[in-house]
Design an enzyme around this catalytic site. Structure first.
Site, PDB file in Angstrom:
ATOM      1  N   LYS A  49      47.796  27.497  51.123  1.00 43.81           N
ATOM      2  CA  LYS A  49      46.906  26.617  50.367  1.00 43.81           C
ATOM      3  C   LYS A  49      47.668  25.709  49.410  1.00 43.81           C
ATOM      4  CE  LYS A  49      43.340  28.455  52.364  1.00 43.81           C
ATOM      5  NZ  LYS A  49      44.008  29.367  53.275  1.00 43.81           N
ATOM      6  N   GLU A  65      43.446  27.503  40.107  1.00 37.84           N
ATOM      7  CA  GLU A  65      42.717  26.253  40.161  1.00 37.84           C
ATOM      8  C   GLU A  65      41.731  26.207  38.996  1.00 37.84           C
ATOM      9  OE1 GLU A  65      42.291  24.970  44.868  1.00 37.84           O
ATOM     10  OE2 GLU A  65      40.565  25.798  43.808  1.00 37.84           O
ATOM     11  N   HIS A 124      31.231  34.515  48.376  1.00 38.47           N
ATOM     12  CA  HIS A 124      32.060  33.446  48.932  1.00 38.47           C
ATOM     13  C   HIS A 124      31.969  33.368  50.460  1.00 38.47           C
ATOM     14  CE1 HIS A 124      33.768  32.927  44.971  1.00 38.47           C
ATOM     15  NE2 HIS A 124      34.140  34.188  44.944  1.00 38.47           N
ATOM     16  N   ARG A 167      40.889  25.594  63.024  1.00 37.22           N
ATOM     17  CA  ARG A 167      40.239  26.337  64.103  1.00 37.22           C
ATOM     18  C   ARG A 167      38.795  25.860  64.217  1.00 37.22           C
ATOM     19  NH1 ARG A 167      36.885  29.385  61.048  1.00 37.22           N
ATOM     20  NH2 ARG A 167      37.652  30.191  59.052  1.00 37.22           N
TER      21      ARG A 167
END
Length: 469
Positions: free
Chosen positions: A116, A200, A235, A297
């Site tokens: 990430k 973040e 999530h 994907r």
């Protein structure tokens, strides 16, 4: 085109891929574990090979056994579906070393987007706005504390090498940071074998919008519409729809849509990407969109895009993997109408969505006019949802000329569906669909928790008003 494809997955996605193979006249090979010797995905394919015992690491993640199955059956290519080994660069390289074709992006792209931190750096290089945060992985508590102060609390700890919300935690105060880092690292290590973390800025009440991208090996790229996936629990997405209500109910919706498409395509071009991929964005309360991550994907929710475009994304994946250019119908696709998908799980929504595996004795789906309903499932009467694998029972997708029509159709389908005696989230899904804020398109990723809190408060109020006996 390939003559035979091995499907390195199980359940509904394996059946869905086999369906496209059958339509194209391509032979299909299933893999199965000893726990799923009677699995519907095995029956959906032309051939099937057992790759190990029930434990997922010994079967569906057993790369050596899967490659041996492909060699034994004469498969020329391997489709990974989603989850499982679909984002494993080492698996891709092993497939190619064996002289087979991987139906997906390059190993380098999977490696890039699996990190990430690296993927956000690439997005910045492509001129795409990313969520403010640390520019590198966190090496120790001191660095984490410094970065958190710089970013500003609350911050979100995230796993650098994973997804699906695993290894993710919100930290509101400095004294919570050390324990949260340990917890997230432990979870990431257990899930991905990678305990690297980064930080973040935590965006309050965000919307989650993603763009479906497809590219070929000839340099052509196309954005095939967006999906909104803000209805989540832990999530994990449970309801997805296309087009995104966030855009449909806002000013300058077409300009904002094209801006997201442009950002997704710039990232793909920067990475030299081909095959199917999804750019995921977080949108804040001021309608600023930030690139979050790229899924290299096919997505679980790809069916809503197919319903709106009339395209078969699996077919396009196969053609791209075989070296063909994207056809004009994909490059010029113009989505129409509205599609919405609900994920039915064997879980108890009243108890934190706790998985509830069990037997399925009765299963009945309603029937509707062709084109308005699609059900993706590997469960039938007599099946069993086991504790070995994901507790998803089915994806139910409905299509309508308008969002309102699609929602009404989905609610009707869920109301008429019978799954007994399994405990499922069917009732909760209908509660979401009936909610006024949801109907108005006014929701975000915290919607599910707020709905649960409201229900708990209503139950507590009812209990207080009930006279003691």
């Amino acid at each position: 085109m390939f003559e035979k494809v091995l499907i390195a997955n199980r359940g509904a996605i394996a059946i869905r891929i086999a369906r496209t193979c059958e339509r194209l006249g391509i032979g299909s090979v299933a893999i199965y574990s000893e726990a799923e010797a009677d699995g519907l995905h095995k029956q959906a394919c032309d051939e099937a090979v057992c790759v190990g015992p029930a434990r997922i690491e010994d079967s569906y993640l057993n790369q050596e056994a899967i490659l041996e199955a492909a060699k034994r059956t004469g498969a020329q290519a391997i489709h990974p579906g989603y989850g499982m080994l679909s984002e494993n660069a080492a698996f891709v390289r092993a497939i190619e070393a064996a002289g087979l074709v991987f139906i997906g992006p390059s190993a380098d792209a999977i490696e890039l987007f699996g990190d990430k931190v690296r993927s956000k750096a690439l997005a910045r290089e492509a001129g795409v706005r990313v969520t403010p945060g640390s520019d590198e992985v966190i090496s120790d508590l001191a660095q984490a504390a410094f970065e958190a102060e710089r970013i500003g609390y609350p911050v979100l700890i995230k796993a650098a090498g994973g997804g699906g919300g695993i290894g993710m935690q919100v930290v509101s105060e400095p004294d919570e940071l050390a324990a949260a880092l340990t917890t997230c690292a432990d979870r990431a290590r257990a899930a991905f074998g990678d305990d690297r973390l980064y930080l973040e800025r935590y965006i309050d009440r965000p919307r989650h919008v993603e763009v479906q991208v497809l590219g070929d090996r000839h340099g052509q790229l196309v954005a095939l519409g967006e999906r909104e996936c803000s209805i989540q629990r832990r999530h994990q997405k449970i309801i997805e729809e296309s087009p995104a209500p966030l855009l449909a109910f806002s000013r300058n919706s077409e300009d904002r849509r094209l801006s997201l498409f442009d950002a997704a395509l710039r990232i793909a071009q920067e990475a030299g990407y081909y095959n199917a991929g999804t750019a995921e964005f977080i949108v804040d309360c001021d309608n600023r969109a930030y690139f979050m991550e790229w899924n290299p994907r096919l997505q679980v929710e790809h069916a809503v895009t197919e319903m709106c475009t009339g395209l078969d994304l699996v077919e396009l994946q196969l053609r791209v993997a075989a070296g063909e250019p994207l056809p004009n119908e994909a490059l010029r696709a113009e989505p129409r109408g509205h599609a919405i998908e609900a994920r039915i799980y064997a879980e108890d929504a009243t108890k934190g969505f706790l998985p509830r595996p069990g037997d399925v004795k009765t299963l009945r789906w309603p029937t509707l006019a062709p084109g308005s309903l699609r059900i993706e499932s590997a469960i039938a009467a007599g099946s069993k949802v086991t504790a070995h694998y994901d507790p998803m029972v089915a994806k139910v997708i409905t299509f309508g000329a308008t969002r309102h029509q699609a929602i009404l159709t989905l609610d009707r389908v869920l109301a008429e569906t019978e799954i007994e005696p399994l405990v499922t989230n069917l009732t909760f899904l209908r509660q979401v669909l009936a909610n006024e804020a949801f109907r108005a398109g006014q929701y975000d990723t915290d919607f599910v928790q707020r709905l649960l809190d409201e229900q708990a408060e209503q139950a507590a109020e009812a209990a207080r008003e009930t006279p003691a006996t």
